[in-house]
Scaffold this motif. Structure first.
Motif, PDB file in Angstrom:
ATOM      1  N   ASP A 194     -14.847   6.547   9.520  1.00  0.00           N
ATOM      2  CA  ASP A 194     -14.675   7.566  10.556  1.00  0.00           C
ATOM      3  C   ASP A 194     -13.765   8.635   9.979  1.00  0.00           C
ATOM      4  N   PRO A 195     -14.194   9.884   9.926  1.00  0.00           N
ATOM      5  CA  PRO A 195     -13.390  10.926   9.283  1.00  0.00           C
ATOM      6  C   PRO A 195     -12.037  11.149   9.948  1.00  0.00           C
ATOM      7  N   GLU A 196     -11.858  10.665  11.167  1.00  0.00           N
ATOM      8  CA  GLU A 196     -10.594  10.874  11.866  1.00  0.00           C
ATOM      9  C   GLU A 196      -9.649   9.684  11.781  1.00  0.00           C
ATOM     10  N   VAL A 197     -10.054   8.626  11.056  1.00  0.00           N
ATOM     11  CA  VAL A 197      -9.270   7.391  11.046  1.00  0.00           C
ATOM     12  C   VAL A 197      -8.718   7.091   9.660  1.00  0.00           C
ATOM     13  N   SER A 198      -7.414   6.825   9.622  1.00  0.00           N
ATOM     14  CA  SER A 198      -6.746   6.326   8.433  1.00  0.00           C
ATOM     15  C   SER A 198      -6.375   4.874   8.713  1.00  0.00           C
ATOM     16  N   ALA A 199      -6.717   3.964   7.796  1.00  0.00           N
ATOM     17  CA  ALA A 199      -6.484   2.547   8.044  1.00  0.00           C
ATOM     18  C   ALA A 199      -5.938   1.860   6.800  1.00  0.00           C
ATOM     19  N   LEU A 200      -5.217   0.775   7.038  1.00  0.00           N
ATOM     20  CA  LEU A 200      -4.648  -0.041   5.972  1.00  0.00           C
ATOM     21  C   LEU A 200      -4.793  -1.487   6.403  1.00  0.00           C
ATOM     22  N   ALA A 201      -5.054  -2.387   5.461  1.00  0.00           N
ATOM     23  CA  ALA A 201      -5.224  -3.797   5.798  1.00  0.00           C
ATOM     24  C   ALA A 201      -4.397  -4.672   4.869  1.00  0.00           C
ATOM     25  N   ILE A 202      -3.839  -5.749   5.447  1.00  0.00           N
ATOM     26  CA  ILE A 202      -3.101  -6.756   4.697  1.00  0.00           C
ATOM     27  C   ILE A 202      -3.715  -8.116   5.005  1.00  0.00           C
ATOM     28  N   PRO A 203      -3.549  -9.101   4.101  1.00  0.00           N
ATOM     29  CA  PRO A 203      -4.244 -10.374   4.295  1.00  0.00           C
ATOM     30  C   PRO A 203      -3.570 -11.304   5.297  1.00  0.00           C
ATOM     31  N   VAL A 204      -4.404 -12.123   5.944  1.00  0.00           N
ATOM     32  CA  VAL A 204      -3.957 -13.290   6.704  1.00  0.00           C
ATOM     33  C   VAL A 204      -4.280 -14.495   5.835  1.00  0.00           C
ATOM     34  N   THR A 205      -3.318 -15.369   5.606  1.00  0.00           N
ATOM     35  CA  THR A 205      -3.526 -16.466   4.664  1.00  0.00           C
ATOM     36  C   THR A 205      -3.284 -17.825   5.304  1.00  0.00           C
ATOM     37  N   GLU A 206      -3.950 -18.803   4.739  1.00  0.00           N
ATOM     38  CA  GLU A 206      -3.705 -20.216   5.046  1.00  0.00           C
ATOM     39  C   GLU A 206      -3.429 -20.870   3.706  1.00  0.00           C
ATOM     40  N   GLY A 207      -2.131 -21.064   3.389  1.00  0.00           N
ATOM     41  CA  GLY A 207      -1.787 -21.474   2.041  1.00  0.00           C
ATOM     42  C   GLY A 207      -2.147 -20.351   1.091  1.00  0.00           C
ATOM     43  N   PRO A 208      -2.845 -20.654  -0.009  1.00  0.00           N
ATOM     44  CA  PRO A 208      -3.225 -19.596  -0.960  1.00  0.00           C
ATOM     45  C   PRO A 208      -4.521 -18.870  -0.596  1.00  0.00           C
ATOM     46  N   VAL A 209      -5.182 -19.311   0.472  1.00  0.00           N
ATOM     47  CA  VAL A 209      -6.505 -18.784   0.806  1.00  0.00           C
ATOM     48  C   VAL A 209      -6.398 -17.644   1.817  1.00  0.00           C
ATOM     49  N   VAL A 210      -7.073 -16.523   1.521  1.00  0.00           N
ATOM     50  CA  VAL A 210      -7.156 -15.407   2.458  1.00  0.00           C
ATOM     51  C   VAL A 210      -8.252 -15.715   3.473  1.00  0.00           C
ATOM     52  N   THR A 211      -7.872 -15.896   4.735  1.00  0.00           N
ATOM     53  CA  THR A 211      -8.829 -16.268   5.778  1.00  0.00           C
ATOM     54  C   THR A 211      -9.210 -15.097   6.682  1.00  0.00           C
TER      55      THR A 211
END
Length: 245
Positions: A194-211
């Motif tokens: 979306d040209p009007e949206v700036s977004a950033l994401a970080i991981p949710v983890t269970e131990g070493p695994v990104v869930t």
């Protein structure tokens, strides 16, 4: 993947998936006639599929209406697959800490799907996407790119081959930033979906695994929004780390 090994859609499989999703989205259940309209197939064909899904526990029938059954959940338990579980209250607290809306996201096939959100969204048209769990393209969302980056390498290669059939430029751009995403554990989308949206994401983890992933969003106006999201992510990561100690 080779041409021989390329994953192709299958009409019957697509119909089964659409039936399950329609049943999942209808708290009161759906009829065969309603499902037939959804999948654009004869009612007799849909009835045969529904009968099989009821027999195997994927659907439950009551008064000729069909709801999602327990089988999908049981398969996840058998596989030991961990689905991130963060309550709305916890998401609301994470949103307060970050100072932005926070969306909990998982990967489903070639899409990113928002499971839940915390905080009030500054961009109202995005609210239904989260509340209705609308599928979003992996390569065009910050959360999708993060989840793709931390998918098993062999599976990621197959997914990128498939995505490249429809979005070769997006795949090439993703490959170029993949090492940085994996190193920083942060992914960005500057107007990709979306040209009007700036977004950033970080991981949710269970131990070493990104869930899953937590997506932070803001209306895109320039460099200031990127810096604001950087600060929001830093606050959120510090808060999560502190809560685990």
């Amino acid at each position: 993947m080779s041409e021989h090994g390329r994953r192709r859609r299958h009409r019957t499989v697509d119909r089964v998936v659409w039936i399950l999703e329609a049943a999942a989205r209808a708290p009161g259940g759906v009829t065969v006639a309603e499902l037939a309209r959804t999948v654009e197939a004869p009612a007799s064909s849909v009835q045969d599929l529904v009968n099989g899904l009821v027999a195997t526990g994927f659907l439950l029938e009551q008064h000729r209406r069909f709801r999602l059954g327990p089988a999908p959940h049981v398969l996840n338990l058998i596989a030991g697959r961990v689905v991130p579980r963060i309550s709305r209250a916890e998401l609301a607290e994470l949103s307060r800490v970050a100072g932005t809306p926070v969306l909990l996201t998982v990967r489903v096939g070639l899409d990113a799907v928002y499971l839940a959100r915390g905080g009030e969204d500054h961009i109202p048209r995005l609210v239904p996407l989260a509340d209705r769990h609308v599928a979003r393209p992996l390569l065009r969302t910050a959360a999708g790119r993060l989840l793709l980056a931390f998918t098993n390498e062999a599976e990621r290669r197959g997914l990128l081959d498939e995505l490249g059939r429809h979005d070769p430029e997006g795949v090439a751009e993703f490959r170029s930033v993949l090492p940085a995403i994996r190193a920083s554990r942060i992914s960005r989308s500057e107007g990709l979906a979306d040209p009007e949206v700036s977004a950033l994401a970080i991981p949710v983890t269970e131990g070493p695994v990104v869930t899953g992933a937590l997506a932070l969003m803001h209306r895109r106006r320039g460099r200031s929004e990127r810096l604001r999201l950087d600060r929001a992510a830093a606050r959120l990561l510090a808060h999560i780390q502190e809560s685990r100690m």
